[in-house]
Structures are given as structure tokens and as C-alpha cells.
Design an enzyme around this catalytic site. Structure first.
Site, PDB file in Angstrom:
ATOM      1  N   ARG A 162      17.089   3.436   1.791  1.00 31.61           N
ATOM      2  CA  ARG A 162      15.815   4.078   2.081  1.00 31.61           C
ATOM      3  C   ARG A 162      15.948   5.564   1.771  1.00 31.61           C
ATOM      4  NH1 ARG A 162      14.368  -0.253   1.676  1.00 31.61           N
ATOM      5  NH2 ARG A 162      13.191  -1.584   3.122  1.00 31.61           N
ATOM      6  N   GLU A 203       7.423   9.004  -1.729  1.00 36.64           N
ATOM      7  CA  GLU A 203       7.170   8.190  -2.918  1.00 36.64           C
ATOM      8  C   GLU A 203       5.668   8.079  -3.151  1.00 36.64           C
ATOM      9  OE1 GLU A 203       9.189   4.460  -2.394  1.00 36.64           O
ATOM     10  OE2 GLU A 203      11.163   5.400  -2.303  1.00 36.64           O
ATOM     11  N   HIS A 235      11.765   2.794  -7.074  1.00 40.94           N
ATOM     12  CA  HIS A 235      11.864   1.852  -5.955  1.00 40.94           C
ATOM     13  C   HIS A 235      11.635   0.427  -6.473  1.00 40.94           C
ATOM     14  CE1 HIS A 235      11.412   1.586  -1.310  1.00 40.94           C
ATOM     15  NE2 HIS A 235      12.025   0.521  -1.790  1.00 40.94           N
TER      16      HIS A 235
END
Length: 225
Positions: free
Chosen positions: A144, A173, A191
Site C-alpha cells: 500500500r 492515486e 497499481h
């Protein structure tokens, strides 16, 4: 419908995600994105591409030896590396454990972060850890974004405190206007650890199978513990 067949499919989806994480590591060490640009920009006609780094023989520190961490470790053994880990103790694994993340970073040539996010691990990888990882060390974050202090990472990269980084996750993000995008020794992906057509199909199929079983009064195939 033979829902019992879906568990192997779920395992296959996990293998696909692990393959991408290893691909991220290899892209960092061998500078594959930079090599691609080198060829496309016709630089090869004027100079040789710089030497890169091999994975073989490296010391790997894995922050968080859960299901993903153990999967990464198993796949790395074929590269003749030495593996250690930090976090909660895991019984029955052949790897050395370090109780302190700075000690793990001091051991490692490559620090792979795959622990859970949340308040307990926020900025676990900070400036002190990066400094101990050292100027020949690489950081890979596939957990993360909050686990890594991005400001400290940018400072470490700007000052040559570490050799490079590969990141699939970020504190905010999508990543926009970040100095992380300016470093040639950093590999960035959006991601996308599970972003293959096959994996997403399997994830959807497994979710539907779980729903069908629960509606039928049976136990879910993959219950949340």
C-alpha cells in the site's frame, strides 16, 4: 455449475499477480523501461546502454511474510538469492526473521514491501530505513502506498541514498505531478498488480461463485476470516 473447480482458478489468479510483482523487480534491476526508450530514441547508434544489476546472489528482505510475501519468496529461490523477512513470525519457513525493519534493511540488497496498509504500518519505510538500505539498495513497494514515506523516498533518490525503486502503489492515486516520475532509476506502474484480463475474469468468477453458494445456504468458497 461445478463451483469446486474455482479454488484452483483463484490460486492461478494469485500466481498471475505474483508474476507481475517479480516483473516489476526485474524491470528495476535490469532497467527495462530505460532500455526500451534507449532503443526507441536511437541512442544505441551513438553509445552503449549502461550496465545493469543482476538478481542472482542478492539478499532479499521481505517486509511482511503473509500469503503474498511467501509466494514472492518461493519464486525468488530459483534466482539463488538469500531471503530474510520482517513482521509477524511465520512458523515453518526457512528464512531468517528480523524483528526490526531497520535491521532487515541493513541486511538487504533489495527490500520488498508487501505488508498490509493502515495506521500500524503508515510510513513504516521512512528516511531512517532508506538510509540503512544504503546507496546500493533497491526498494520495491507492492503493498500500500501509505507504507512508504514518499517525501523521504524522494529525498533518498535525489541524494543517492538508495540505488533505485519500483512502485506499484502510491500515497495519492493516481500519481500526478510527482517528482518520482523524474527519476530514471525508478519504475512506476499504475497499481496494476492484478490487472490482467485472465486475473480479473477469475476474480469476477470467484465472486459470483461465492454469492451463489451463500444464497444457496452453503459456505462461501473464500470466506473472510
Amino acid at each position: 455449475m461445478n463451483v469446486g473447480r474455482r479454488i484452483p482458478q483463484a490460486a492461478r489468479a494469485g500466481r498471475n499477480r505474483l508474476a507481475r510483482k517479480l516483473g516489476l523487480l526485474l524491470s528495476l534491476l535490469r532497467r527495462i523501461p530505460s532500455a526500451d526508450r534507449f532503443v526507441r530514441d536511437d541512442a544505441w547508434a551513438h553509445e552503449l546502454f549502461p550496465l545493469t544489476s543482476s538478481l542472482a546472489g542478492k539478499r532479499i528482505g521481505i517486509v511482511g511474510l503473509g500469503r503474498i510475501g511467501q509466494g514472492i519468496a518461493r519464486r525468488l529461490t530459483g534466482f539463488d538469492v538469500e531471503i530474510a523477512y520482517g513482521g509477524s513470525k511465520v512458523e515453518g519457513v526457512p528464512y531468517v526473521m528480523f524483528s526490526d525493519v531497520q535491521q532487515l534493511a541493513a541486511f538487504a540488497d533489495i527490500l520488498i514491501v508487501c505488508c498490509p496498509g493502515g495506521d500500524r504500518t503508515r510510513h513504516l519505510i521512512d528516511g531512517a530505513v532508506l538510509s540503512v538500505l544504503g546507496s546500493s539498495g533497491f526498494l520495491v513497494n507492492v503493498s500500500r502506498g501509505t507504507v512508504v514515506d514518499e517525501a523521504a523516498l524522494i529525498d533518498a533518490l535525489e541524494n543517492g541514498l538508495i540505488r533505485g525503486a519500483a512502485l506499484d502503489v502510491f500515497e495519492k492515486e493516481p500519481l500526478i505531478g510527482s517528482r518520482l516520475a523524474t527519476f530514471s532509476n525508478v519504475v512506476l506502474t499504475p497499481h496494476a498488480g492484478s490487472a490482467t484480463e485472465e486475473t480479473r475474469h477469475t476474480m469476477l468468477r470467484l465472486a459470483l461463485d461465492n454469492i451463489h453458494r451463500v444464497l444457496d445456504g452453503s459456505c462461501a468458497l473464500t470466506p473472510v476470516q
